[in-house]
Design a protein around this motif. Sequence first.
Motif, PDB file in Angstrom:
ATOM      1  N   TYR A   1       5.747   0.744 -11.375  1.00 22.43           N
ATOM      2  CA  TYR A   1       5.247   1.952 -11.917  1.00 22.43           C
ATOM      3  C   TYR A   1       5.113   2.169 -13.401  1.00 22.43           C
ATOM      4  CZ  TYR A   1       3.696   2.794  -7.263  1.00 22.43           C
ATOM      5  OH  TYR A   1       3.013   2.764  -6.061  1.00 22.43           O
TER       6      TYR A   1
ATOM      7  N   PHE B   1      10.315   6.156  -8.363  1.00 25.22           N
ATOM      8  CA  PHE B   1       9.127   5.945  -8.939  1.00 25.22           C
ATOM      9  C   PHE B   1       9.403   5.802 -10.581  1.00 25.22           C
ATOM     10  CE2 PHE B   1       7.417   7.378  -5.173  1.00 25.22           C
ATOM     11  CZ  PHE B   1       6.057   6.454  -5.057  1.00 25.22           C
TER      12      PHE B   1
ATOM     13  N   PRO C   1      -0.665  -0.804  -7.815  1.00 29.87           N
ATOM     14  CA  PRO C   1       0.900  -0.639  -7.948  1.00 29.87           C
ATOM     15  C   PRO C   1       1.580  -0.710  -6.889  1.00 29.87           C
ATOM     16  CG  PRO C   1      -0.280   0.543  -9.767  1.00 29.87           C
ATOM     17  CD  PRO C   1      -1.314   0.197  -8.700  1.00 29.87           C
ATOM     18  N   SER C   2       0.970   0.164  -5.665  1.00 25.45           N
ATOM     19  CA  SER C   2       1.647   0.381  -4.312  1.00 25.45           C
ATOM     20  C   SER C   2       1.465  -1.024  -3.769  1.00 25.45           C
ATOM     21  CB  SER C   2       0.943   1.392  -3.642  1.00 25.45           C
ATOM     22  OG  SER C   2       1.446   1.451  -2.287  1.00 25.45           O
TER      23      SER C   2
ATOM     24  N   PRO D   1      -4.554   1.964  -6.236  1.00 22.93           N
ATOM     25  CA  PRO D   1      -3.689   1.480  -5.224  1.00 22.93           C
ATOM     26  C   PRO D   1      -2.813   0.087  -5.627  1.00 22.93           C
ATOM     27  CG  PRO D   1      -5.983   1.055  -4.445  1.00 22.93           C
ATOM     28  CD  PRO D   1      -5.952   1.795  -5.692  1.00 22.93           C
TER      29      PRO D   1
ATOM     30  N   GLU E   1       7.963  -6.409  -1.106  1.00 25.26           N
ATOM     31  CA  GLU E   1       8.641  -6.236   0.045  1.00 25.26           C
ATOM     32  C   GLU E   1       8.830  -7.533   1.088  1.00 25.26           C
ATOM     33  OE1 GLU E   1       8.862  -1.629   1.236  1.00 25.26           O
ATOM     34  OE2 GLU E   1       7.135  -2.672   1.706  1.00 25.26           O
TER      35      GLU E   1
ATOM     36  N   CYS F   1      12.227  -2.397  -4.823  1.00 23.39           N
ATOM     37  CA  CYS F   1      11.870  -1.700  -3.415  1.00 23.39           C
ATOM     38  C   CYS F   1      12.581  -0.555  -3.065  1.00 23.39           C
ATOM     39  CB  CYS F   1      11.913  -2.812  -2.314  1.00 23.39           C
ATOM     40  SG  CYS F   1      10.426  -3.863  -2.823  1.00 23.39           S
TER      41      CYS F   1
ATOM     42  N   SER G   1      10.916   2.451 -11.609  1.00 20.76           N
ATOM     43  CA  SER G   1      10.300   1.214 -11.200  1.00 20.76           C
ATOM     44  C   SER G   1       9.598   0.199 -12.156  1.00 20.76           C
ATOM     45  CB  SER G   1       9.420   1.558 -10.057  1.00 20.76           C
ATOM     46  OG  SER G   1       8.430   0.659  -9.757  1.00 20.76           O
TER      47      SER G   1
ATOM     48  N   ILE H   1       4.187  -3.399  -4.798  1.00 27.00           N
ATOM     49  CA  ILE H   1       5.551  -3.172  -4.221  1.00 27.00           C
ATOM     50  C   ILE H   1       5.413  -3.655  -2.815  1.00 27.00           C
ATOM     51  CG2 ILE H   1       6.873  -1.363  -3.613  1.00 27.00           C
ATOM     52  CD1 ILE H   1       7.230  -1.382  -6.460  1.00 27.00           C
ATOM     53  N   LYS H   2       4.486  -3.485  -2.299  1.00 27.48           N
ATOM     54  CA  LYS H   2       4.291  -4.014  -0.608  1.00 27.48           C
ATOM     55  C   LYS H   2       4.453  -5.702  -0.734  1.00 27.48           C
ATOM     56  CE  LYS H   2       3.427  -0.560   2.037  1.00 27.48           C
ATOM     57  NZ  LYS H   2       4.592  -0.296   3.133  1.00 27.48           N
TER      58      LYS H   2
END
Length: 101
Positions: free
Chosen positions: A60, A54, A75-76, A73, A83, A50, A57, A79-80
Amino acid sequence: NINPGICGLKSTVNVKADENSNVEIKIESQCPHIKNMEKELKEINGYKECFTKFDSSQVYKAASKHCQHIACPVPSGIIKGIEVACGLALPKEVVMEIEKE
């Protein structure tokens, strides 16, 4: 749960973290390219993931190898999820609205 937009290929990402922020990621997806990312996402330290760049990662890097659309969206969203699982963020819906004038 990630609804990526026009392609309609929804994904569900489940992330579990242990006390050391090591995460286990499970992906259910209608998109075979996103599903293929799962095998690349082993032995990830969520805290490190986190707060990396990029190009460092693991998420990514897997997306670069498997995902066919740079605007995806998912991959994002992964990550969320990391988190939240690691206690670095509270769960809150993310919304991206695109309007054409």
